[in-house]
Enzyme design. Structure first.
Site, mmCIF file in Angstrom:
data_model
loop_
_atom_site.group_PDB
_atom_site.id
_atom_site.type_symbol
_atom_site.label_atom_id
_atom_site.label_comp_id
_atom_site.label_asym_id
_atom_site.label_seq_id
_atom_site.Cartn_x
_atom_site.Cartn_y
_atom_site.Cartn_z
ATOM 1 C CD GLU A 1 5.713 -23.220 92.066
ATOM 2 O OE1 GLU A 1 4.878 -22.412 92.640
ATOM 3 O OE2 GLU A 1 5.650 -24.175 91.197
ATOM 4 C CG ASP B 1 4.586 -20.794 94.987
ATOM 5 O OD1 ASP B 1 3.843 -20.580 93.826
ATOM 6 O OD2 ASP B 1 4.998 -21.667 95.419
ATOM 7 C CB SER C 1 2.993 -22.512 90.092
ATOM 8 O OG SER C 1 3.129 -24.078 90.177
#
Length: 391
Positions: free
Chosen positions: A139, A143, A316
Site C-alpha cells: 500500500e 501511494d 488506493s
C-alpha cells in the site's frame, strides 16, 4: 510505457494501416494486499496487486506517470512547494529506496531524505518507527508512486501509524497536518460504525487541508473515513486508451457484487452543504474518482513484500492521484473545505456516465454510473486542475 497504451485504433490513426488483432490474453487476477479488519475499529488498506499475468521486469505492466498525466490533462512537472502526506499503518523499511527506483525508472526528479524532499516519521512525528509489515508495504509503495507520478516536484511526508487501529491512523493524520502537509492521502478504511462521528471530529476535521480518502474496493456500501464530510471521498474507474479526442475512456469500476469502487449513503454522518443529491439525507460517497481497476492498473516497484515491478489497482491508487491533483491546483485557503471545490466546478471534470451494474440499489445513482453525479465516480475524474481550485 505499458503496451496497452498503443491500441489498434492509435496504430491505425498513426499509420493508416489496419493493425493485426492482438493475441488473446488471460484476464488478470489480483489479490487484496491487506487482510480484512480484525475488529470494527481496525482499518484495512485498499490496494489490489495483480498476480497473474506476472508483472514485466521493467515496469511496463502498468500505467506510468506520463500516461496518467495524459489521461487526466495534468502538467508534467508540477507540485513545487507543496507537501503531500501519505498516511499508512506499519513500517515499510525500504520505502525510500523503492521510491527512488520508481522515480529513476520514469525520469522523475530525485526525492530523498538527503535532499529534504522525502521524510518518514512515526505517528507522533518522531523516529520510533513501527514494526514492518509486508502487506501494508505494498500500500505504501503504491501511494508514494502515485503521488510522485502526478506531482513530481512536491515534497513527500510518509507518516507510519503504530498499527491499523483507526485511533492510531487518525493520530498519524493529525501529525501529518501538524507537520505542514496541506494534502493528505488515505488509502484505507473500515466499516462505518457508532464511533465514526467521534473519530471524524478528532482526526479529520482540518479546514484548509485536503484529505483524500479511498472509497473502498468492495462495491456498493460506504466505508469510513471516506464517509466523513471532511474528506474528499475518491471512487474508482476503469481507464483505457481509445481513439477519442481525449485519447482515453473511463467507466465506473465494478468487477462483481463485492468488488468495485465503494459508494452509497452514510448511515451516521451528516451531508455537507455542497452535496445536493436528493436520494441520501446523509453524506454521499463518492465526490470524485480516478483509475482503480487493477485490470487497467498502475506500475509500482516493491522490494519489501515483493521482488520488483507489479501492477496495482484499487481505490488506493485513486486517492493519492486526487490528493496530488489538488496539490497541482495550489494551496486551499486556510478556512476552506476543499471537498466542496469540485462541486463548484463540475464542468472541469470528465463525467463518467457508464459502467457495469452487478447490484441493485435505490435510488440507482448510488451504485450506478450515469450523467452528472453518481456514487461510484462522484462528479467525475480530473480534466486538468481547475476542479480542485478554491472558487
Amino acid at each position: 510505457m505499458r503496451t496497452l497504451a498503443l491500441t489498434a485504433a492509435l496504430l491505425t490513426a498513426l499509420t493508416g494501416l489496419t493493425a493485426a488483432p492482438a493475441p488473446a490474453r488471460a484476464a488478470p487476477r489480483w489479490v487484496r494486499t491487506c487482510t480484512a479488519p480484525v475488529g470494527a475499529d481496525t482499518a484495512t488498506c485498499d490496494a489490489l496487486r495483480v498476480v497473474k499475468p506476472v508483472a514485466a521486469a521493467d515496469g511496463d505492466a502498468g500505467y506510468g506517470p506520463a500516461e496518467l498525466r495524459a489521461a487526466y490533462g495534468l502538467p508534467a512537472d508540477g507540485g513545487e512547494g507543496a507537501t503531500i502526506a501519505v498516511v499508512d499503518a506499519y513500517d515499510h523499511p525500504r520505502a525510500e529506496a523503492d521510491l527512488d527506483v520508481y522515480r529513476r525508472h520514469y525520469g522523475l526528479p530525485a526525492c530523498t531524505s538527503d535532499t529534504g524532499c522525502f521524510r518518514k516519521t512515526d505517528q507522533r512525528g518522531g523516529t520510533r518507527l513501527p514494526r514492518g509489515n509486508t502487506a501494508w508495504a505494498g500500500e505504501t509503495a503504491l501511494d508514494l508512486a502515485m503521488v510522485s507520478a502526478i506531482a513530481p516536484r512536491a515534497r513527500i511526508l510518509l507518516v507510519e501509524a503504530d498499527s491499523a487501529a483507526v485511533g492510531n491512523l487518525g493520530a498519524a493524520v493529525n501529525t501529518a497536518v501538524a507537520l505542514g502537509a496541506r494534502y493528505v492521502s488515505i488509502s484505507w478504511g473500515t466499516t462505518e460504525n457508532a464511533n465514526a462521528a467521534d473519530y471524524d471530529s478528532r482526526y479529520f476535521d482540518h479546514p484548509g487541508v485536503v484529505i483524500a480518502a479511498a472509497s473502498g474496493d468492495s462495491g456498493y456500501g460506504v466505508n469510513f473515513p471516506a464517509s466523513s464530510p471532511h474528506t474528499v471521498a475518491v471512487g474508482g474507474t476503469t481507464l483505457r486508451p481509445d481513439g477519442s479526442a481525449r485519447g482515453w475512456s473511463e467507466t465506473a469500476w465494478t468487477t462483481g457484487p463485492d468488488e468495485g469502487a465503494g459508494s452509497g449513503c452514510s448511515g451516521r454522518l451528516p451531508k455537507p452543504a455542497w452535496q445536493t443529491d436528493p436520494g441520501c439525507d446523509y453524506r454521499t460517497v463518492a465526490d470524485v474518482a480516478a483509475v482503480a481497476d487493477p485490470a487497467t492498473g498502475v506500475a509500482v516497484y516493491q522490494s519489501y513484500g515483493g521482488n520488483g515491478w507489479y501492477t496495482y489497482g484499487g481505490t488506493s491508487a485513486a486517492a493519492p492521484v486526487i490528493a496530488a491533483a489538488y496539490a497541482l491546483a495550489g494551496p486551499p485557503p486556510a478556512d476552506s473545505r476543499p471537498a466542496s471545490f469540485p462541486y463548484r466546478h463540475p464542468a472541469a471534470l470528465h463525467d463518467v456516465t457508464t459502467g457495469p451494474t452487478p447490484v441493485d440499489c435505490t435510488p440507482a445513482y448510488l451504485c450506478t454510473a450515469g450523467p452528472g453525479y453518481d456514487g461510484p465516480t462522484g462528479l467525475g475524474t480530473p480534466n486538468g486542475v481547475a476542479a480542485f481550485r478554491a472558487p
